[in-house]
Write an enzyme that holds these catalytic residues in place. Sequence first.
Site, PDB file in Angstrom:
ATOM      1  N   ALA A  66       0.853  -1.180   0.000  1.00  0.00           N
ATOM      2  CA  ALA A  66       0.000   0.000   0.000  1.00  0.00           C
ATOM      3  C   ALA A  66       0.895   1.238   0.000  1.00  0.00           C
ATOM      4  O   ALA A  66       2.035   1.187   0.474  1.00  0.00           O
ATOM      5  CB  ALA A  66      -0.885  -0.007   1.244  1.00  0.00           C
ATOM      6  N   GLY A  98       0.455  -5.020   0.788  1.00  0.00           N
ATOM      7  CA  GLY A  98      -0.772  -5.087  -0.008  1.00  0.00           C
ATOM      8  C   GLY A  98      -0.565  -5.702  -1.384  1.00  0.00           C
ATOM      9  O   GLY A  98      -1.501  -6.264  -1.960  1.00  0.00           O
ATOM     10  N   GLU A 151      -0.863  -9.248  -0.753  1.00  0.00           N
ATOM     11  CA  GLU A 151      -2.263  -9.536  -0.421  1.00  0.00           C
ATOM     12  C   GLU A 151      -3.116  -9.595  -1.696  1.00  0.00           C
ATOM     13  O   GLU A 151      -3.965 -10.471  -1.842  1.00  0.00           O
ATOM     14  CB  GLU A 151      -2.791  -8.481   0.556  1.00  0.00           C
ATOM     15  CG  GLU A 151      -2.126  -8.635   1.927  1.00  0.00           C
ATOM     16  CD  GLU A 151      -2.510  -7.543   2.911  1.00  0.00           C
ATOM     17  OE1 GLU A 151      -2.267  -6.359   2.589  1.00  0.00           O
ATOM     18  OE2 GLU A 151      -3.048  -7.863   3.977  1.00  0.00           O
ATOM     19  N   GLU A 207       4.505  -5.113   7.066  1.00  0.00           N
ATOM     20  CA  GLU A 207       3.730  -4.085   7.776  1.00  0.00           C
ATOM     21  C   GLU A 207       4.229  -3.860   9.189  1.00  0.00           C
ATOM     22  O   GLU A 207       4.208  -2.744   9.713  1.00  0.00           O
ATOM     23  CB  GLU A 207       2.239  -4.478   7.797  1.00  0.00           C
ATOM     24  CG  GLU A 207       1.514  -4.290   6.470  1.00  0.00           C
ATOM     25  CD  GLU A 207       1.638  -5.458   5.515  1.00  0.00           C
ATOM     26  OE1 GLU A 207       2.497  -6.343   5.729  1.00  0.00           O
ATOM     27  OE2 GLU A 207       0.874  -5.495   4.527  1.00  0.00           O
TER      28      GLU A 207
HETATM   29  N1  CAA Z   1       4.583   3.394  -0.508  1.00  0.00           N
HETATM   30  C1  CAA Z   1       4.979   4.575  -1.014  1.00  0.00           C
HETATM   31  N2  CAA Z   1       6.130   4.749  -1.677  1.00  0.00           N
HETATM   32  C2  CAA Z   1       6.942   3.673  -1.806  1.00  0.00           C
HETATM   33  C3  CAA Z   1       6.590   2.413  -1.307  1.00  0.00           C
HETATM   34  C4  CAA Z   1       5.344   2.281  -0.638  1.00  0.00           C
HETATM   35  N3  CAA Z   1       4.901   1.112  -0.151  1.00  0.00           N
HETATM   36  N4  CAA Z   1       7.584   1.540  -1.599  1.00  0.00           N
HETATM   37  C5  CAA Z   1       8.522   2.246  -2.260  1.00  0.00           C
HETATM   38  N5  CAA Z   1       8.120   3.523  -2.394  1.00  0.00           N
HETATM   39  C6  CAA Z   1       8.850   4.632  -3.042  1.00  0.00           C
HETATM   40  C7  CAA Z   1       9.999   5.095  -2.175  1.00  0.00           C
HETATM   41  O1  CAA Z   1       9.548   5.983  -1.185  1.00  0.00           O
HETATM   42  C8  CAA Z   1      10.879   5.753  -3.201  1.00  0.00           C
HETATM   43  O2  CAA Z   1      10.348   7.006  -3.522  1.00  0.00           O
HETATM   44  P1  CAA Z   1      11.341   8.319  -3.592  1.00  0.00           P
HETATM   45  O3  CAA Z   1      12.235   8.010  -4.772  1.00  0.00           O
HETATM   46  O4  CAA Z   1      10.394   9.440  -3.812  1.00  0.00           O
HETATM   47  O5  CAA Z   1      12.089   8.345  -2.310  1.00  0.00           O
HETATM   48  C9  CAA Z   1      10.684   4.866  -4.445  1.00  0.00           C
HETATM   49  O6  CAA Z   1       9.459   4.158  -4.231  1.00  0.00           O
HETATM   50  C10 CAA Z   1      11.788   3.834  -4.627  1.00  0.00           C
HETATM   51  O7  CAA Z   1      11.904   3.110  -3.405  1.00  0.00           O
HETATM   52  P2  CAA Z   1      13.295   2.927  -2.634  1.00  0.00           P
HETATM   53  O8  CAA Z   1      14.209   4.060  -2.903  1.00  0.00           O
HETATM   54  O9  CAA Z   1      12.975   2.622  -1.199  1.00  0.00           O
HETATM   55  O10 CAA Z   1      13.839   1.629  -3.381  1.00  0.00           O
HETATM   56  P3  CAA Z   1      14.819   0.498  -2.808  1.00  0.00           P
HETATM   57  O11 CAA Z   1      15.142  -0.369  -3.972  1.00  0.00           O
HETATM   58  O12 CAA Z   1      15.925   1.103  -2.019  1.00  0.00           O
HETATM   59  O13 CAA Z   1      13.922  -0.334  -1.740  1.00  0.00           O
HETATM   60  C11 CAA Z   1      11.933  -1.510  -1.018  1.00  0.00           C
HETATM   61  C12 CAA Z   1      12.834  -1.075  -2.206  1.00  0.00           C
HETATM   62  C13 CAA Z   1      12.692  -2.494  -0.126  1.00  0.00           C
HETATM   63  C14 CAA Z   1      10.713  -2.190  -1.621  1.00  0.00           C
HETATM   64  C15 CAA Z   1      11.522  -0.272  -0.180  1.00  0.00           C
HETATM   65  O14 CAA Z   1      11.040   0.724  -1.048  1.00  0.00           O
HETATM   66  C16 CAA Z   1      10.452  -0.534   0.846  1.00  0.00           C
HETATM   67  O15 CAA Z   1      10.732  -1.102   1.902  1.00  0.00           O
HETATM   68  N6  CAA Z   1       9.176  -0.127   0.550  1.00  0.00           N
HETATM   69  C17 CAA Z   1       8.083  -0.216   1.483  1.00  0.00           C
HETATM   70  C18 CAA Z   1       7.555  -1.639   1.561  1.00  0.00           C
HETATM   71  C19 CAA Z   1       6.453  -1.745   2.588  1.00  0.00           C
HETATM   72  O16 CAA Z   1       6.627  -1.499   3.762  1.00  0.00           O
HETATM   73  N7  CAA Z   1       5.253  -2.199   2.126  1.00  0.00           N
HETATM   74  C20 CAA Z   1       4.104  -2.393   2.990  1.00  0.00           C
HETATM   75  C21 CAA Z   1       3.195  -1.213   2.924  1.00  0.00           C
HETATM   76  S1  CAA Z   1       1.888  -1.289   4.134  1.00  0.00           S
HETATM   77  C22 CAA Z   1       0.669  -2.234   3.449  1.00  0.00           C
HETATM   78  O17 CAA Z   1       0.788  -2.758   2.366  1.00  0.00           O
HETATM   79  C23 CAA Z   1      -0.585  -2.295   4.305  1.00  0.00           C
HETATM   80  C24 CAA Z   1      -1.633  -3.250   3.883  1.00  0.00           C
HETATM   81  O18 CAA Z   1      -1.689  -4.376   4.360  1.00  0.00           O
HETATM   82  C25 CAA Z   1      -2.669  -2.883   2.939  1.00  0.00           C
END
Ligand code: CAA
Length: 257
Positions: A65, A108, A111, A131
Site C-alpha cells: 500500500a 498489499g 495480499e 507491515e
Molecule cells: N509506498 C509509497 N512509496 C513507496 C513504497 C510504498 N509502499 N515503496 C517504495 N516507495 C517509493 C519510495 O519511497 C521511493 O520514492 P522516492 O524516490 O520518492 O524516495 C521509491 O518508491 C523507490 O523506493 P526505494 O528508494 O525505497 O527503493 P529500494 O530499492 O531502495 O527499496 C523496497 C525497495 C525495499 C521495496 C523499499 O522501497 C520498501 O521497503 N518499501 C516499502 C515496503 C512496505 O513497507 N510495504 C508495505 C506497505 S503497508 C501495506 O501494504 C498495508 C496493507 O496491508 C494494505
Amino acid sequence: MSYQTIIVETRGKTGLVTFNRPQALNALNEALIAELNTALVDFETNPEIGCTVITGSEKAFAAGADVKEMAEKTYIEAYLARFLDGWTRIADTRKPVIAAVSGFCLGGGLELAMMCDLIVASETARFALPEITLGIMPGAGGTQRLPRFIGKAKAMDLILTGRMMDAAEAERAGLVSRVVAPDKLLAEALAAADKIASYSQPIVMMAKETVNRAQETSLAEGARFERRLFLSMFATTDQKEGMDAFIAKRKPVFRNR
Ligand code: CAA
C-alpha cells in the site's frame, strides 16, 4: 476509459493489467485500486475475455500500500471511508485472475497476489508482509490468506519478522504456482491464461468457485458442493461438446453454454 496508474490491454481472450507507478515501485494507492477494479469489472463483463493477468514491472509487482498516502490517516477517516474495502474486488471475480510477479511483492501487493488464482513468479520475485516494520499489521487479508497458503509456522515467521522470502522458498512453501526465468514471466502467465480462456467459461468459473470452497468449509460440505455443481454440468452444451469432441478425436468448440 483512460487509465493513469495502470495499463490495460487485451491479448486474444486474455485481459492484461500492468501496474504503472514506476516512481513508487507500483505502491498501491486509492486511484490505482479504483482503476484496477474498473478494469476487472470490464473484463468480467466482456464475454470475449476468459482470464485476466495482472503484472507489474521487472523491479516490482507492487511494494505494498502507498505508505505516503496512508501515513497521516486518522482512525476515524479510515473507518468512515471504509479504507481497504475496495481492495478485495479481485477475490470476488468469477473469471480466473493470474498474478505474474517479478521483483518486490510486498504488503498489499502480496495480499492482492494472494487474491488471484495462480501466482506465476519470476526467479527475481521477493515476497513479504513487512507491515510490522511500519507499526501496523497486514490489513487486506494477509493474516488470513498467508497461513492458508503456507501454514502457520511460516506465516508467523513472515508476519512477525517482516522478512522477505525469495521465489524458490515461496514455491517450496506453496505460495506460488510456478517459478520461471525473468524473461519468460509474462509469456508463461499469458500462455496459462490463454489455455484457461480456451475452455468453457462457465465451467472454468464453477471449477474456480469449487476450489475456493475448499478454503472456507469442511471436507464433507465442500465435497457435497462439488458434487452438486459437477452434476449440473451435464445440463450444459459444453459438456456434450467436450465429450463428443474427445470421442470423435477433434478439438472441442466451447460456446460458454
Ligand atoms: N509506498 C509509497 N512509496 C513507496 C513504497 C510504498 N509502499 N515503496 C517504495 N516507495 C517509493 C519510495 O519511497 C521511493 O520514492 P522516492 O524516490 O520518492 O524516495 C521509491 O518508491 C523507490 O523506493 P526505494 O528508494 O525505497 O527503493 P529500494 O530499492 O531502495 O527499496 C523496497 C525497495 C525495499 C521495496 C523499499 O522501497 C520498501 O521497503 N518499501 C516499502 C515496503 C512496505 O513497507 N510495504 C508495505 C506497505 S503497508 C501495506 O501494504 C498495508 C496493507 O496491508 C494494505
